[in-house]
Design a protein around this motif. Structure first.
Motif, PDB file in Angstrom:
ATOM      1  N   GLY A  84       0.779  -1.225   0.000  1.00 20.87           N
ATOM      2  CA  GLY A  84       0.000   0.000   0.000  1.00 20.87           C
ATOM      3  C   GLY A  84       0.818   1.286   0.000  1.00 20.87           C
ATOM      4  N   ARG A  85       2.141   1.176   0.002  1.00 24.48           N
ATOM      5  CA  ARG A  85       3.004   2.367  -0.013  1.00 24.48           C
ATOM      6  C   ARG A  85       3.813   2.394  -1.298  1.00 24.48           C
ATOM      7  NH1 ARG A  85       6.255   2.348   5.533  1.00 24.48           N
ATOM      8  NH2 ARG A  85       5.909   0.112   5.549  1.00 24.48           N
ATOM      9  N   ASP A  86       4.279   3.579  -1.641  1.00 21.85           N
ATOM     10  CA  ASP A  86       5.128   3.739  -2.817  1.00 21.85           C
ATOM     11  C   ASP A  86       6.463   3.029  -2.567  1.00 21.85           C
ATOM     12  OD1 ASP A  86       5.618   4.862  -5.430  1.00 21.85           O
ATOM     13  OD2 ASP A  86       7.088   6.142  -4.429  1.00 21.85           O
ATOM     14  N   VAL A  87       7.091   2.539  -3.622  1.00 22.90           N
ATOM     15  CA  VAL A  87       8.326   1.768  -3.478  1.00 22.90           C
ATOM     16  C   VAL A  87       9.449   2.612  -2.867  1.00 22.90           C
ATOM     17  CG1 VAL A  87       9.224   2.209  -5.791  1.00 22.90           C
ATOM     18  CG2 VAL A  87       9.809   0.089  -4.655  1.00 22.90           C
TER      19      VAL A  87
ATOM     20  N   VAL B 294      19.826   0.740  -3.348  1.00 24.60           N
ATOM     21  CA  VAL B 294      20.254  -0.592  -3.789  1.00 24.60           C
ATOM     22  C   VAL B 294      19.058  -1.539  -3.846  1.00 24.60           C
ATOM     23  CG1 VAL B 294      21.679  -2.577  -3.165  1.00 24.60           C
ATOM     24  CG2 VAL B 294      22.587  -0.286  -2.913  1.00 24.60           C
ATOM     25  N   LEU B 295      18.157  -1.435  -2.880  1.00 25.71           N
ATOM     26  CA  LEU B 295      16.990  -2.312  -2.863  1.00 25.71           C
ATOM     27  C   LEU B 295      16.044  -1.987  -4.013  1.00 25.71           C
ATOM     28  CD1 LEU B 295      16.273  -2.405   0.975  1.00 25.71           C
ATOM     29  CD2 LEU B 295      17.573  -4.020  -0.416  1.00 25.71           C
ATOM     30  N   ARG B 296      15.901  -0.711  -4.325  1.00 28.52           N
ATOM     31  CA  ARG B 296      15.062  -0.327  -5.470  1.00 28.52           C
ATOM     32  C   ARG B 296      15.709  -0.782  -6.776  1.00 28.52           C
ATOM     33  NH1 ARG B 296      14.559   4.512  -2.444  1.00 28.52           N
ATOM     34  NH2 ARG B 296      15.943   5.601  -3.862  1.00 28.52           N
ATOM     35  N   MET B 297      17.040  -0.771  -6.835  1.00 26.38           N
ATOM     36  CA  MET B 297      17.748  -1.255  -8.016  1.00 26.38           C
ATOM     37  C   MET B 297      17.478  -2.753  -8.207  1.00 26.38           C
ATOM     38  SD  MET B 297      21.797  -1.661  -8.715  1.00 26.38           S
ATOM     39  CE  MET B 297      21.782  -3.104  -7.689  1.00 26.38           C
ATOM     40  N   VAL B 298      17.481  -3.503  -7.106  1.00 23.23           N
ATOM     41  CA  VAL B 298      17.210  -4.947  -7.180  1.00 23.23           C
ATOM     42  C   VAL B 298      15.814  -5.188  -7.749  1.00 23.23           C
ATOM     43  CG1 VAL B 298      16.780  -6.986  -5.746  1.00 23.23           C
ATOM     44  CG2 VAL B 298      18.819  -5.624  -5.371  1.00 23.23           C
TER      45      VAL B 298
ATOM     46  N   LEU C  90      14.290  -6.179   4.967  1.00 26.95           N
ATOM     47  CA  LEU C  90      14.116  -5.430   3.726  1.00 26.95           C
ATOM     48  C   LEU C  90      14.866  -6.058   2.558  1.00 26.95           C
ATOM     49  CD1 LEU C  90      14.198  -1.710   4.895  1.00 26.95           C
ATOM     50  CD2 LEU C  90      12.248  -3.061   4.147  1.00 26.95           C
ATOM     51  N   SER C  91      16.069  -6.571   2.813  1.00 24.61           N
ATOM     52  CA  SER C  91      16.856  -7.173   1.728  1.00 24.61           C
ATOM     53  C   SER C  91      16.158  -8.422   1.186  1.00 24.61           C
ATOM     54  CB  SER C  91      18.251  -7.517   2.234  1.00 24.61           C
ATOM     55  OG  SER C  91      18.985  -8.181   1.240  1.00 24.61           O
ATOM     56  N   GLY C  92      15.690  -9.283   2.077  1.00 25.92           N
ATOM     57  CA  GLY C  92      14.974 -10.479   1.643  1.00 25.92           C
ATOM     58  C   GLY C  92      13.673 -10.135   0.943  1.00 25.92           C
ATOM     59  N   GLN C  93      12.997  -9.098   1.438  1.00 29.77           N
ATOM     60  CA  GLN C  93      11.748  -8.694   0.805  1.00 29.77           C
ATOM     61  C   GLN C  93      11.983  -8.153  -0.596  1.00 29.77           C
ATOM     62  OE1 GLN C  93       9.740  -6.021   3.464  1.00 29.77           O
ATOM     63  NE2 GLN C  93       9.044  -7.683   4.796  1.00 29.77           N
ATOM     64  N   ALA C  94      13.052  -7.381  -0.786  1.00 32.27           N
ATOM     65  CA  ALA C  94      13.371  -6.872  -2.123  1.00 32.27           C
ATOM     66  C   ALA C  94      13.682  -8.029  -3.071  1.00 32.27           C
ATOM     67  CB  ALA C  94      14.542  -5.903  -2.061  1.00 32.27           C
ATOM     68  N   GLY C  95      14.421  -9.021  -2.601  1.00 30.29           N
ATOM     69  CA  GLY C  95      14.705 -10.192  -3.428  1.00 30.29           C
ATOM     70  C   GLY C  95      13.448 -10.982  -3.755  1.00 30.29           C
ATOM     71  N   ALA C  96      12.524 -11.062  -2.791  1.00 30.74           N
ATOM     72  CA  ALA C  96      11.266 -11.765  -3.030  1.00 30.74           C
ATOM     73  C   ALA C  96      10.416 -11.030  -4.056  1.00 30.74           C
ATOM     74  CB  ALA C  96      10.506 -11.925  -1.718  1.00 30.74           C
ATOM     75  N   VAL C  97      10.405  -9.705  -3.979  1.00 27.24           N
ATOM     76  CA  VAL C  97       9.646  -8.915  -4.959  1.00 27.24           C
ATOM     77  C   VAL C  97      10.244  -9.108  -6.352  1.00 27.24           C
ATOM     78  CG1 VAL C  97       9.052  -6.575  -5.694  1.00 27.24           C
ATOM     79  CG2 VAL C  97       8.795  -7.230  -3.303  1.00 27.24           C
ATOM     80  N   ARG C  98      11.564  -9.097  -6.456  1.00 25.00           N
ATOM     81  CA  ARG C  98      12.209  -9.307  -7.763  1.00 25.00           C
ATOM     82  C   ARG C  98      11.857 -10.684  -8.325  1.00 25.00           C
ATOM     83  NH1 ARG C  98      18.646  -9.858  -8.584  1.00 25.00           N
ATOM     84  NH2 ARG C  98      18.191 -11.904  -7.746  1.00 25.00           N
TER      85      ARG C  98
END
Length: 171
Positions: A73-76, A84-88, A113-121
């Motif tokens: 529900g929030r902007d990335v 770095v997380l947005r880049m991933v 946050l790192s695991g969540q960014a990888g999961a989103v990717r």
């Protein structure tokens, strides 16, 4: 005996023909050898996929749009403040050269946050492949469709951490 064999052979033929008849009656196209994979989308024109990394699980929906990414529900940019997380997260768009062509809505649970960014990717790559099957080969070549199964090792009893022992004292 010959009548029984004919009856059994007829039954085998009927069983082989049954799945094709069921698919035709359900209104689904029967698969033909050499057909290109079809997009998998819901009634809203979205493709869905689940991505996982460490302990994080991301549910991702992709649809054609202006490039807006929403996480829980929030902007990335507010959910993932580190560049770095947005880049991933943007890597699948860079590889497929589709930056700004998809709107992404995702919900993420668990992990950091790192695991969540990888999961989103991971989920985003799968969803893009389902939305347009021609995007799948470049994503697969970069390894974005492979689930990274590395997780934190559990702590063992009698140890300070998973493998580290307590400091030894001779006296």
């Amino acid at each position: 005996m010959a009548d029984e064999r004919t009856g059994l052979e007829g039954l085998k033929d009927a069983m082989r023909a049954q799945p094709a008849a069921a698919a035709a009656s359900a209104g689904e196209p029967t698969p033909v050898a050499g057909d290109a994979p079809q997009p998998i989308r819901d009634s809203f024109g979205r493709a869905y996929a689940t991505g996982r990394r460490k302990n994080a699980v991301a549910r991702v929906w992709v649809k054609a749009g202006s490039g807006r990414i929403t996480v829980n529900g929030r902007d990335v940019t507010t959910y993932f403040p580190r560049p770095v997380l947005r880049m991933v997260i943007n890597q699948p768009f860079v590889v497929t050269q589709t930056m700004g062509q998809f709107d992404v809505i995702c919900t993420v649970k668990g992990g950091g946050l790192s695991g969540q960014a990888g999961a989103v990717r991971h989920g985003l790559s799968h969803a893009m492949g389902r939305w347009d099957p021609s995007l799948r080969p470049p994503l697969k070549a970069q390894g974005f469709l492979t689930r990274d199964s590395r997780v934190v090792e559990r702590k063992k009893y009698g140890k300070a951490k998973a493998r580290r022992s307590f400091q030894f004292s001779k006296r």
